[in-house]
Design a protein around this motif. Structure first.
Motif, PDB file in Angstrom:
ATOM      1  N   ALA A 162       2.379  24.379  54.663  1.00  8.56           N
ATOM      2  CA  ALA A 162       3.742  23.893  54.400  1.00  8.56           C
ATOM      3  C   ALA A 162       4.286  24.492  53.106  1.00  8.56           C
ATOM      4  O   ALA A 162       5.469  24.851  53.032  1.00  8.56           O
ATOM      5  CB  ALA A 162       3.742  22.371  54.315  1.00  8.56           C
ATOM      6  N   GLU A 163       3.440  24.613  52.095  1.00  9.57           N
ATOM      7  CA  GLU A 163       3.879  25.229  50.841  1.00  9.57           C
ATOM      8  C   GLU A 163       4.215  26.704  51.045  1.00  9.57           C
ATOM      9  O   GLU A 163       5.163  27.211  50.458  1.00  9.57           O
ATOM     10  CB  GLU A 163       2.808  25.081  49.767  1.00  9.57           C
ATOM     11  CG  GLU A 163       2.650  23.670  49.260  1.00  9.57           C
ATOM     12  CD  GLU A 163       1.540  23.537  48.248  1.00  9.57           C
ATOM     13  OE1 GLU A 163       0.586  24.337  48.264  1.00  9.57           O
ATOM     14  OE2 GLU A 163       1.629  22.620  47.423  1.00  9.57           O
ATOM     15  N   TRP A 164       3.436  27.400  51.861  1.00  8.84           N
ATOM     16  CA  TRP A 164       3.729  28.812  52.144  1.00  8.84           C
ATOM     17  C   TRP A 164       5.048  28.958  52.897  1.00  8.84           C
ATOM     18  O   TRP A 164       5.822  29.877  52.622  1.00  8.84           O
ATOM     19  CB  TRP A 164       2.599  29.450  52.942  1.00  8.84           C
ATOM     20  CG  TRP A 164       1.456  29.839  52.077  1.00  8.84           C
ATOM     21  CD1 TRP A 164       0.247  29.214  51.981  1.00  8.84           C
ATOM     22  CD2 TRP A 164       1.408  30.922  51.143  1.00  8.84           C
ATOM     23  NE1 TRP A 164      -0.539  29.848  51.052  1.00  8.84           N
ATOM     24  CE2 TRP A 164       0.149  30.908  50.525  1.00  8.84           C
ATOM     25  CE3 TRP A 164       2.318  31.907  50.774  1.00  8.84           C
ATOM     26  CZ2 TRP A 164      -0.227  31.836  49.566  1.00  8.84           C
ATOM     27  CZ3 TRP A 164       1.934  32.836  49.819  1.00  8.84           C
ATOM     28  CH2 TRP A 164       0.684  32.795  49.232  1.00  8.84           C
ATOM     29  N   ARG A 165       5.331  28.069  53.852  1.00  9.58           N
ATOM     30  CA  ARG A 165       6.613  28.129  54.568  1.00  9.58           C
ATOM     31  C   ARG A 165       7.765  27.875  53.608  1.00  9.58           C
ATOM     32  O   ARG A 165       8.799  28.548  53.677  1.00  9.58           O
ATOM     33  CB  ARG A 165       6.622  27.114  55.711  1.00  9.58           C
ATOM     34  CG  ARG A 165       5.798  27.539  56.912  1.00  9.58           C
ATOM     35  CD  ARG A 165       6.030  26.628  58.101  1.00  9.58           C
ATOM     36  NE  ARG A 165       5.568  25.255  57.853  1.00  9.58           N
ATOM     37  CZ  ARG A 165       4.338  24.825  58.071  1.00  9.58           C
ATOM     38  NH1 ARG A 165       3.424  25.658  58.543  1.00  9.58           N
ATOM     39  NH2 ARG A 165       4.013  23.572  57.829  1.00  9.58           N
ATOM     40  N   ASP A 166       7.588  26.923  52.712  1.00  4.74           N
ATOM     41  CA  ASP A 166       8.618  26.638  51.713  1.00  4.74           C
ATOM     42  C   ASP A 166       8.835  27.839  50.800  1.00  4.74           C
ATOM     43  O   ASP A 166       9.956  28.172  50.457  1.00  4.74           O
ATOM     44  CB  ASP A 166       8.218  25.407  50.898  1.00  4.74           C
ATOM     45  CG  ASP A 166       9.325  24.954  49.980  1.00  4.74           C
ATOM     46  OD1 ASP A 166      10.478  24.860  50.443  1.00  4.74           O
ATOM     47  OD2 ASP A 166       9.029  24.705  48.793  1.00  4.74           O
ATOM     48  N   TRP A 167       7.746  28.515  50.428  1.00  8.49           N
ATOM     49  CA  TRP A 167       7.853  29.696  49.581  1.00  8.49           C
ATOM     50  C   TRP A 167       8.625  30.802  50.293  1.00  8.49           C
ATOM     51  O   TRP A 167       9.446  31.482  49.689  1.00  8.49           O
ATOM     52  CB  TRP A 167       6.456  30.196  49.188  1.00  8.49           C
ATOM     53  CG  TRP A 167       6.488  31.482  48.451  1.00  8.49           C
ATOM     54  CD1 TRP A 167       6.795  31.659  47.134  1.00  8.49           C
ATOM     55  CD2 TRP A 167       6.236  32.790  48.969  1.00  8.49           C
ATOM     56  NE1 TRP A 167       6.729  32.989  46.809  1.00  8.49           N
ATOM     57  CE2 TRP A 167       6.386  33.702  47.921  1.00  8.49           C
ATOM     58  CE3 TRP A 167       5.881  33.267  50.225  1.00  8.49           C
ATOM     59  CZ2 TRP A 167       6.206  35.069  48.094  1.00  8.49           C
ATOM     60  CZ3 TRP A 167       5.697  34.618  50.382  1.00  8.49           C
ATOM     61  CH2 TRP A 167       5.866  35.498  49.328  1.00  8.49           C
ATOM     62  N   LYS A 168       8.381  30.976  51.581  1.00  9.27           N
ATOM     63  CA  LYS A 168       9.091  32.015  52.344  1.00  9.27           C
ATOM     64  C   LYS A 168      10.593  31.738  52.389  1.00  9.27           C
ATOM     65  O   LYS A 168      11.401  32.658  52.390  1.00  9.27           O
ATOM     66  CB  LYS A 168       8.534  32.117  53.761  1.00  9.27           C
ATOM     67  CG  LYS A 168       7.167  32.753  53.805  1.00  9.27           C
ATOM     68  CD  LYS A 168       6.650  32.808  55.237  1.00  9.27           C
ATOM     69  CE  LYS A 168       5.253  33.364  55.280  1.00  9.27           C
ATOM     70  NZ  LYS A 168       4.710  33.364  56.643  1.00  9.27           N
ATOM     71  N   LYS A 169      10.968  30.445  52.429  1.00  8.73           N
ATOM     72  CA  LYS A 169      12.392  30.082  52.476  1.00  8.73           C
ATOM     73  C   LYS A 169      13.067  30.245  51.119  1.00  8.73           C
ATOM     74  O   LYS A 169      14.147  30.816  51.016  1.00  8.73           O
ATOM     75  CB  LYS A 169      12.563  28.624  52.912  1.00  8.73           C
ATOM     76  CG  LYS A 169      12.265  28.360  54.349  1.00  8.73           C
ATOM     77  CD  LYS A 169      12.496  26.886  54.622  1.00  8.73           C
ATOM     78  CE  LYS A 169      11.814  26.448  55.887  1.00  8.73           C
ATOM     79  NZ  LYS A 169      11.878  24.994  56.060  1.00  8.73           N
ATOM     80  N   ARG A 170      12.430  29.707  50.075  1.00  9.61           N
ATOM     81  CA  ARG A 170      13.086  29.630  48.768  1.00  9.61           C
ATOM     82  C   ARG A 170      12.655  30.686  47.779  1.00  9.61           C
ATOM     83  O   ARG A 170      13.298  30.864  46.751  1.00  9.61           O
ATOM     84  CB  ARG A 170      12.851  28.245  48.157  1.00  9.61           C
ATOM     85  CG  ARG A 170      13.438  27.150  49.020  1.00  9.61           C
ATOM     86  CD  ARG A 170      13.470  25.816  48.369  1.00  9.61           C
ATOM     87  NE  ARG A 170      12.207  25.384  47.803  1.00  9.61           N
ATOM     88  CZ  ARG A 170      12.078  24.337  47.006  1.00  9.61           C
ATOM     89  NH1 ARG A 170      13.129  23.632  46.716  1.00  9.61           N
ATOM     90  NH2 ARG A 170      10.905  24.004  46.536  1.00  9.61           N
ATOM     91  N   GLY A 171      11.572  31.381  48.026  1.00  8.63           N
ATOM     92  CA  GLY A 171      11.098  32.404  47.097  1.00  8.63           C
ATOM     93  C   GLY A 171      10.325  31.796  45.934  1.00  8.63           C
ATOM     94  O   GLY A 171       9.847  30.671  46.012  1.00  8.63           O
TER      95      GLY A 171
END
Length: 68
Positions: A39-48
């Motif tokens: 989930a943190e990796w998906r969030d990182w992909k969205k927000r940088g």
């Protein structure tokens, strides 16, 4: 750094420690570099790249003192 320049043995260990310490400094005081869950990796992909928690707290504290 001194060990890297002046000796031939242990150079790779000293270089590893230098890179690790630099990465930890960036992780704590500037940009969050550690992401553990999917989930943190998906969030990182969205927000940088995000500011680290400590960087946000230090920034908020510094701004608060300047306004006094």
């Amino acid at each position: 750094m001194i060990q890297w320049v002046f000796t031939e043995t242990g150079n790779w260990w000293a270089l590893f420690l230098l890179v690790f310490a630099t990465g930890e400094h960036i992780n704590y005081y500037h940009i969050r570099l550690s992401y553990q869950t999917p989930a943190e990796w998906r969030d990182w992909k969205k927000r940088g790249w995000q500011r680290s928690v400590l960087a946000r707290e230090l920034g908020a504290n510094t701004r608060g003192k300047q306004n006094d």
